[in-house]
Design an enzyme around this catalytic site. Structure first.
Site, mmCIF file in Angstrom:
data_model
loop_
_atom_site.group_PDB
_atom_site.id
_atom_site.type_symbol
_atom_site.label_atom_id
_atom_site.label_comp_id
_atom_site.label_asym_id
_atom_site.label_seq_id
_atom_site.Cartn_x
_atom_site.Cartn_y
_atom_site.Cartn_z
ATOM 1 N N HIS A 146 34.440 37.547 -56.067
ATOM 2 C CA HIS A 146 33.146 37.917 -55.477
ATOM 3 C C HIS A 146 33.229 38.366 -54.016
ATOM 4 C CE1 HIS A 146 31.338 36.806 -59.150
ATOM 5 N NE2 HIS A 146 31.159 35.519 -58.933
ATOM 6 N N HIS A 220 23.881 37.949 -58.615
ATOM 7 C CA HIS A 220 24.410 36.748 -59.268
ATOM 8 C C HIS A 220 23.313 35.703 -59.511
ATOM 9 C CE1 HIS A 220 27.217 33.534 -60.201
ATOM 10 N NE2 HIS A 220 28.252 34.318 -59.993
ATOM 11 N N GLU A 350 25.644 38.848 -65.084
ATOM 12 C CA GLU A 350 26.000 39.727 -63.964
ATOM 13 C C GLU A 350 26.479 41.068 -64.515
ATOM 14 O OE1 GLU A 350 28.970 37.134 -61.871
ATOM 15 O OE2 GLU A 350 28.046 35.731 -63.257
HETATM 16 C C1 GLA Z 1 31.053 33.951 -61.673
HETATM 17 C C2 GLA Z 1 32.371 33.572 -62.205
HETATM 18 C C3 GLA Z 1 32.416 32.117 -62.473
HETATM 19 C C4 GLA Z 1 32.062 31.339 -61.238
HETATM 20 C C5 GLA Z 1 30.727 31.791 -60.732
HETATM 21 C C6 GLA Z 1 30.401 31.116 -59.429
HETATM 22 O O1 GLA Z 1 30.114 33.983 -62.643
HETATM 23 O O2 GLA Z 1 32.729 34.302 -63.347
HETATM 24 O O3 GLA Z 1 33.701 31.757 -62.905
HETATM 25 O O4 GLA Z 1 33.038 31.544 -60.277
HETATM 26 O O5 GLA Z 1 30.715 33.153 -60.561
HETATM 27 O O6 GLA Z 1 30.536 29.750 -59.471
#
Ligand code: GLA
Length: 385
Positions: A146, A220, A350
């Site tokens: 991210h 997100h 997402e």
């Molecule tokens: C995304 C990732 C997850 C986790 C979340 C945040 O969705 O795929 O594995 O890291 O973000 O906690």
């Protein structure tokens, strides 16, 4: 008669002069900009606090006359709150988040955030462009997640309100500098949130670069259509015949596997809890969306919650969607109204390019070149049944 007409003309003249003077006046213009009521849409902007280094943070409230309301702040361009009417028309919160800026500053698992420059994982934080290897910040074991240590979710964005006849919105802009978190190129990013009279929250993403760089920007948000408790009885349908299996570090192996006959087959309405029972821990996977053509804005997911009747349809131009069932929530984050968010208390969808695309040449490319424009759209459409 004649005197009467002269009087009317005089009054009209004075009124137009006043309106003219008023609209040229700065305070009036700011007033109109910061609180406007267009048809049945409403928007306001308020201060929401300061970051640890003293930067001012503002929050926008967008509302329509059906009772839908979105609150988005300039820190991380985060969707702080989303209220949506239930079957009885009663609005209620449908996302996880905090009441104040403080919660966001303390750290959280990307609640409502805009994530980038590259959403999701890049294996070992490394990729190669024209024979040159780049190394990104690693913040998820050995991998990059991210956008790194200070991703797009932890910076203050510039903002401008947007208005049209049947929608209100905010245009957020941010310049991600060459070298930020290890990424090449200055990346000019624009994220526009729009709330429509039709109960849609729409997000349009754009970016331009001066050096080739991977780009994958998304939101997100964690959803819970009941407002509390687990999301196991929410019913999901994904328009995806394939998914990308991952290794133990959640990096795709490179295979695109058919969902048929597996727990990943969500092509028919499935209670999230039933799917999870077949899997163990929960979903945290990228699904390959069925598309007739590249960049087509098409239905990706539908989620329905039977007790409140709330339903959300997600349309996107992106090739993939990460379905994550809040597996890492463990009660340690205390959110809105003192709620301790536990495992499976929220789900994320997402919209994205596939994880680790920069290292998987057969995945749709996530590299943006100078002269090109990165463009994607996701629409969250709410209704009840
Ligand atoms: C995304 C990732 C997850 C986790 C979340 C945040 O969705 O795929 O594995 O890291 O973000 O906690």
């Amino acid at each position: 008669m004649k005197t009467n007409r002269i009087c009317k003309l005089l009054i009209c003249g004075v009124l137009s002069l006043m309106v003219g003077l008023l609209s040229s006046c700065d305070t009036y213009r700011r007033m109109v900009k910061e609180r406007s009521v267009i048809m049945d849409m409403d928007m306001k902007k308020e201060p929401f606090g300061k970051t640890k280094d003293g930067q001012r943070v503002d929050i926008y409230t967008l509302a329509n006359s059906n009772g839908m309301q979105a609150r988005i702040m300039t820190y991380g361009a985060i969707l702080v709150s989303l209220e949506v009417p239930d079957r009885e028309g009663k609005p209620g919160e449908v996302t996880l988040g905090f009441d104040s800026l403080d919660g966001y500053l303390k750290g959280h698992p990307y609640f409502g955030s805009i994530v980038g420059r590259y959403a999701n994982r890049i294996g070992k934080g490394k990729f190669t462009i024209d024979g040159k290897e780049y190394t990104l910040a690693t913040n998820n074991g050995p991998n990059h997640l991210h956008g790194g240590l200070v991703g797009f979710d932890k910076v203050v964005w510039n903002s401008d309100p947007i208005e049209s006849a049947d929608a209100v919105g905010v245009k957020f802009t941010y310049l991600s500098k060459d070298g930020e978190e290890g990424y090449p190129g200055n990346l000019n990013c624009t994220v526009v949130y729009t709330l429509t009279a039709n109960n849609e929250l729409r997000i349009d993403y754009e970016a331009k670069t001066d050096k080739t760089t991977p780009v994958n920007i998304t939101n997100h948000a964690y959803f819970n259509f009941v407002g509390k408790g687990d999301i196991l009885r929410h019913v999901i349908t994904l328009n995806a015949n394939g998914y990308t299996p991952v290794d133990e570090g959640l990096i795709p192996t490179g295979e695109i596997r058919a969902v048929k006959g597996t727990a990943f087959d969500l092509t028919k309405p499935t209670a999230i809890g039933d799917g999870i029972k077949k899997l163990g821990q929960g979903y945290d996977h990228n699904f390959v969306l069925n598309k007739k053509k590249e960049n087509e804005l098409s239905l990706a997911a539908t989620v329905y919650e039977p007790t409140t009747g709330r339903m959300m349809e997600i349309f996107t131009t992106q090739p993939g969607i990460q379905f994550y069932t809040g597996n890492f929530l463990d009660g340690s984050v205390i959110g809105r109204s003192g709620q301790a968010y536990q495992k499976h208390n929220g789900f994320c969808l997402e919209t994205q390019h596939f994880p680790d695309s920069p290292n998987k040449p057969h995945f749709p490319t996530a590299f943006l070149k100078p002269g090109e424009k990165y463009q994607s759209t996701t629409i969250y459409k709410f209704s009840t049944k």
